[in-house]
Design an enzyme around this catalytic site. Structure first.
Site, PDB file in Angstrom:
ATOM      1  N   GLU A 206       0.722  -1.488   3.911  1.00  0.00           N
ATOM      2  CA  GLU A 206      -0.261  -2.173   4.752  1.00  0.00           C
ATOM      3  C   GLU A 206      -0.004  -1.912   6.230  1.00  0.00           C
ATOM      4  OE1 GLU A 206      -1.772  -6.114   2.286  1.00  0.00           O
ATOM      5  OE2 GLU A 206      -0.558  -6.383   4.090  1.00  0.00           O
ATOM      6  N   GLY A 375       2.507 -11.047   1.382  1.00  0.00           N
ATOM      7  CA  GLY A 375       1.444 -11.923   0.905  1.00  0.00           C
ATOM      8  C   GLY A 375       0.703 -11.270  -0.246  1.00  0.00           C
ATOM      9  N   HIS A 400      10.331 -14.406  -1.896  1.00  0.00           N
ATOM     10  CA  HIS A 400       9.997 -12.995  -1.681  1.00  0.00           C
ATOM     11  C   HIS A 400       8.510 -12.758  -1.510  1.00  0.00           C
ATOM     12  CE1 HIS A 400       8.491 -12.799  -5.751  1.00  0.00           C
ATOM     13  NE2 HIS A 400       8.409 -11.487  -5.767  1.00  0.00           N
ATOM     14  N   LYS A 476      -3.166   0.278  -2.028  1.00  0.00           N
ATOM     15  CA  LYS A 476      -2.497  -0.337  -3.181  1.00  0.00           C
ATOM     16  C   LYS A 476      -2.777   0.440  -4.455  1.00  0.00           C
ATOM     17  CE  LYS A 476      -3.281  -3.930  -5.301  1.00  0.00           C
ATOM     18  NZ  LYS A 476      -3.149  -3.193  -6.569  1.00  0.00           N
TER      19      LYS A 476
END
Length: 477
Positions: A206, A375, A400, A476
């Site tokens: 990201e 996140g 985590h 992703k």
């Protein structure tokens, strides 16, 4: 979870008293709301771990804990080899050394917005992602063993990054004691073409912007300010780590019985640390850690190349890299006041050493270790700092990530991947993925509220909130 069995120990700490075969109590670090949202299986697994030989102080669960294989995900437990302690593959997890690394870019949000779409497309073209994804590297048998011994150090010597990167990686980029000979041929075969790949599931790369700072002193030490763009990479040891877990769990089921260990659950298969099997697993697991560190180092190189192609001024120096599926031999002072060498299992839990710890880079010594919290796709990520006294609470461990709130199958029934991509694009977040199914499985609302999780970690004294990161681009699997 039914809280009637729990005793409140603090604002975000709950004790599960030792009963039956439990050798130590369980401790769950979470707000009342997060505890109530947890499946009852979490408490059952915390209690099961507490029954294993040689466990020290307590069986812990982090605020993002949820049901896992044997150990809860978000579980932490330390074992003393001199007291018959065990090592368990299910206490590490299948994706050995899955972790997060965060890179500076020297850019501001406006700089990235100017090239957001072409950068998203270029990163997607350069970063292999998805189930079965393969990279440009094909390692020979000798290269594979060298990588398993050398980790990120091997990758830097191979031209992927610089020596400066190694100072800001957990274990300086290479865990000692790795034994490539303990890794099966099948595990090596699965990894041969997977170096420099993200994989699937909740793994991602990201581009993010710092949108709020909570601890100005730590943020300065970490080189962060509001409006800064960073890059975070979340992935692990891919097929190799999974195969190591599979191989050794089969052996450990038999070994536990032979060692006279009564397992409350077969999934808790383990072996005495001092046994031949225990030592072989540690050697293979450490090789898996090095594989993940090398993998993230190669991905860093690929990301740097993509940024340089569109933004020549972006250098992407490394902020930090830390894993959350490991078993580490560390020195800790236990509750009885004795300093001991312990084997700390962190499964879905991040190492979070506080200020002054000897293993921290000098720049972070006064503020504590960066704790990198991913996140869910499309939501904020966080950077925390290991809190003072954290080693006394859960062996220097923190959460985590957000932790799943529903299964992947349930998410697939509720969301369509194309719709998720479009909804996030309308919010200024560009998603690139080879699989709409994978996007639906990782829909933001399939996870807990990560802000609640990190607040609980902060209130429990595990780690302090430093900065919140808002996503701009997500690649992703």
């Amino acid at each position: 979870m039914d809280t009637s069995r729990l005793k409140r120990r603090g604002p975000c700490a709950w004790e599960l008293p030792a009963t039956g075969r439990m050798r130590v109590p369980g401790v769950i670090f979470a707000s009342k709301e997060l505890v109530q949202e947890m499946d009852d299986k979490v408490a059952e697994q915390v209690a099961n771990v507490a029954s294993l030989p040689g466990i020290v102080d307590a069986s812990y669960a982090m605020p993002d804990a949820h049901w896992g294989y044997g150990f809860p995900i978000g579980g932490v437990a330390a074992f003393d080899a001199d007291e018959g302690g065990v090592v368990s593959a299910s206490g590490v997890g299948f994706d050995i050394s899955c972790g997060v690394r965060t890179l500076h870019t020297g850019l501001k949000e406006a700089d990235l917005r100017a090239v957001q779409k072409p950068l998203a497309d270029l990163l997607f073209a350069r970063i292999p992602a998805g189930v079965g994804s393969t990279g440009a590297l094909h390692l020979s048998a000798a290269e594979m063993d060298a990588m398993l011994r050398g980790g990120a150090r091997w990758a830097v010597k191979a031209g992927y990054g610089s020596e400066a990167d190694l100072t800001h990686i957990e274990e300086h980029g290479c865990v000692t004691g790795a034994d490539p000979a303990a890794v099966s041929d099948m595990a090596k075969k699965r990894q041969r073409d997977e170096m420099g790949t993200l994989g699937s599931g909740n793994h991602y790369l990201e581009a993010q912007v710092v949108d709020e700072v909570f601890d100005a002193v730590a943020a300065r030490a970490y080189g962060l300010a509001v409006g800064d763009v960073v890059v975070s990479i979340h992935c692990g040891s891919r097929g190799l780590g999974h195969q190591i877990g599979t191989d050794f769990l089969r052996e450990m089921v038999i070994a536990a019985s032979q060692a006279g260990i009564a397992l409350p659950d077969r999934e808790l298969a383990c072996a005495p640390i001092k046994s031949a099997l225990g030592q072989r697993y540690l050697g293979a697991m450490r090789a898996g850690i090095n594989c993940a560190l090398a993998n993230r180092q190669i991905l860093t190189h690929l990301a740097r190349e993509a940024f340089a192609a569109l933004l020549p001024g972006a250098r992407l120096p490394l902020l930090y890299d830390v894993s959350h599926n490991t078993c580490k031999e560390e020195t800790h002072t236990s509750a009885d006041g004795h300093k001991r060498r312990l084997f700390v299992h962190r499964k879905g839990a991040t190492r979070a050493f506080g200020p002054g710890h000897a293993e921290l880079p000098p720049a972070f010594g006064k503020v504590g270790q960066p704790v990198l919290i991913g996140g869910s796709m499309g939501t904020a990520s966080w950077i925390l700092a290991g809190a003072a006294g954290a080693e006394e609470r859960a062996f220097g461990s923190a959460c985590h990530g957000a932790g799943r709130a529903m299964s992947r199958n349930a998410a697939l029934r509720r969301w369509h991947g194309r719709d998720v991509v479009d909804e996030l694009a309308a919010k200024g977040i560009l998603i690139r993925s080879p699989s709409f199914r994978g996007v639906a499985e990782e829909a933001p609302l399939a996870y807990k509220d990560v802000a609640e999780v990190v607040e609980a970690a902060d209130r429990a004294g595990l780690a302090r909130r430093v900065a919140r990161l808002r996503p701009l681009i997500c690649i992703k699997g």
